[in-house]
Design an enzyme around this catalytic site. Structure first.
Site: not given
Ligand code: BG6
Length: 472
Positions: A169, A368
């Site tokens: 990202e 993800e």
């Molecule tokens: C993604 C990132 O955008 O979202 C992760 O690559 C992140 O590092 C994940 O943890 C979830 O977002 P958040 O802010 O709730 O942890």
């Protein structure tokens, strides 16, 4: 009701992802201060419950047991990131750290022994603070130090890693550090952000160039957070707003990193508003053109919905993408209220079809996708297991649309959930839990959630039963 088994392609990658700063803990190998540690020392109250990245999920001490948990939750692949600060504890350069090499070699070897493919990402928001002091991604010297770090990783781990990624990202640190105040060093300055973005893309290309020279097995690519963009309506003003938002947030990194060229419309717009970076050369552009991603990771959480601006721009304020659109709250949308993100399962299909139709159907996977939920202890049974039916439904509903995209020819090779064991969510720390395995923060005890059991079955059967009438 039309239930059928949704089968996924053979050798589909089932797994999950996390990153060094969010899961390893500092440990005793030696590690340079990262920007997250620096920011916490300056402003601890910005972090939920004042929890820092000092210990997180303590993977550095528990990785052997964690690999067993990966197996028990059906992983045949897993994405880690390699910490630049751990590899170069003097601040991101000079002597490489033998203890860090030993840690990652042992982790990767043991994963391979258990049949878990190693997906290694080289940068996940964790700039060494000393590198940030030199200008972070705004500095050519930092780009060179990063290329040196990446090359060192190829040399030490090239025999153990299945696929490599230049960054996770890359848009995130630009938004967070230069536009929206959620990453250190909390600058609001678009033009500087554009410079940092350009050098991030250049670093990606330079690393791919080195990777090709080394003739390593596997592929190298990048992981991008992509949200399909939807206008509120077909009113030309809304459509125009959506097109510009899409240029800023989707095409900005996707086009140069996969096609080797920045979108002309974005370049023209930034030129008009005098926001193009100052430092770029024709050699840089040639390097970007020649060294593009060989594989693409797609992080999908939510769609982007926009509408035409309803109010005039304050031109005395800093230049921002929001000068051209407003976010649209679609009536009737489904929400993950804990994180404030819309849940729109079909978006994963739209995204995969965009990559199929407009990016040469490059080999890709969902790198993800996931659901962060607060206070999950509410859902614990007497044995202490989190019964997270909502997460199982979330996964199934997204996978069904992913299956549909694959049926229609999208070149999707796997699905990685965010995340494996509950891990540290940056400024949200441990507020929202995403894991297939729950973590007791006081004792570090790990317990497989109901979703972890489901995931094992999913991976063993390479598919699941689903009512396909639900798909639109
Ligand atoms: C993604 C990132 O955008 O979202 C992760 O690559 C992140 O590092 C994940 O943890 C979830 O977002 P958040 O802010 O709730 O942890």
């Amino acid at each position: 009701m039309n239930k059928q088994k949704l089968n996924f392609p053979e050798e589909f990658w089932w797994g999950s992802a996390w990153s060094a700063e969010q899961a390893e803990g500092r440990g005793e190998t030696g590690k340079a201060e990262t920007v997250w540690e620096r920011w916490y020392s300056e402003q601890p109250t910005r972090f939920y419950n004042r929890v820092s990245s000092e210990i997180t999920t303590d993977h550095i001490h528990r990785y052997e047991d964690d690999i067993q948990l990966m197996k028990q939750t059906g992983h045949n692949s897993f994405r880690v990131s390699i910490s630049w600060a751990r590899m170069f504890p003097n601040g991101g350069e000079r002597a490489v750290n033998p203890a860090a090499i030993a840690f990652y070699r042992d982790l990767f070897s043991k994963m391979n022994q258990e049949g878990i493919k190693v997906f290694a990402n080289l940068y996940h928001f964790d700039m060494p603070a000393a590198m940030q002091d030199k200008g972070g991604w705004e500095s050519r010297d930092v780009v060179e130090a990063y290329v040196h770090f990446a090359t060192t990783c190829f040399d030490h781990f090239g025999d153990l890693v299945y696929h490599w990624f230049t960054s996770n990202e890359p848009l995130g640190p630009i938004l967070g550090s230069y536009l929206e105040d959620f990453h250190y060093p909390n600058i609001v300055d678009f033009k500087r952000g554009a410079q940092a973005a350009f050098f991030t893309v250049l670093a990606h290309a330079k690393i791919i160039e080195r990777f090709k020279e080394k003739k390593l097995s596997g592929k190298i690519g990048v992981i991008l957070n992509l949200s399909p963009t939807f206008p509120r309506s077909q009113n030309p003003a809304d459509v125009k707003a959506a097109e510009i938002a899409d240029l800023f947030y989707t095409r900005s990194f996707l086009d140069p990193m996969v096609k080797g060229e920045f979108p002309q419309k974005l370049v023209d717009l930034l030129r008009k508003y005098e926001q193009l970076p100052n430092d770029y050369t024709s050699e840089d552009l040639a390097c970007i053109k020649e060294n593009t991603a060989q594989i693409l990771g797609l992080n999908y959480y939510e769609p982007r919905r926009v509408k035409a601006r309803m109010s005039a721009v304050n031109e005395m304020g800093p230049f921002l993408p929001e000068w051209f659109f407003e976010n649209h709250i679609m009536p009737g949308r489904k929400m993950n209220e804990y994180r404030g993100w819309e849940i729109y399962e079909k978006g994963i299909y739209d995204l995969c079809m965009d990559i199929k139709n407009n990016y040469g159907n490059i080999e890709a996977f969902i790198s993800e996708n996931g659901m962060g939920v607060a206070n999950e202890e509410r859902f614990m049974d007497e044995a202490g297991q989190v019964i997270d039916e909502y997460r199982i439904d979330f996964i199934k509903d997204h996978l069904a649309y992913l299956w549909k995209a694959i049926q229609e020819g999208a070149n999707i090779k796997g699905y990685h959930l965010w995340t494996f064991i509950d891990c540290w969510s940056w400024i949200n720390a441990y507020k929202n839990r995403y894991g297939l395995v729950s973590l007791d923060l006081d004792t570090q005890k790990r317990t497989i959630k109901k979703s972890g059991e489901f995931y094992k079955q999913l991976s063993d059967e390479n598919g699941f039963e689903y009512d396909v009438d639900y798909l639109v």
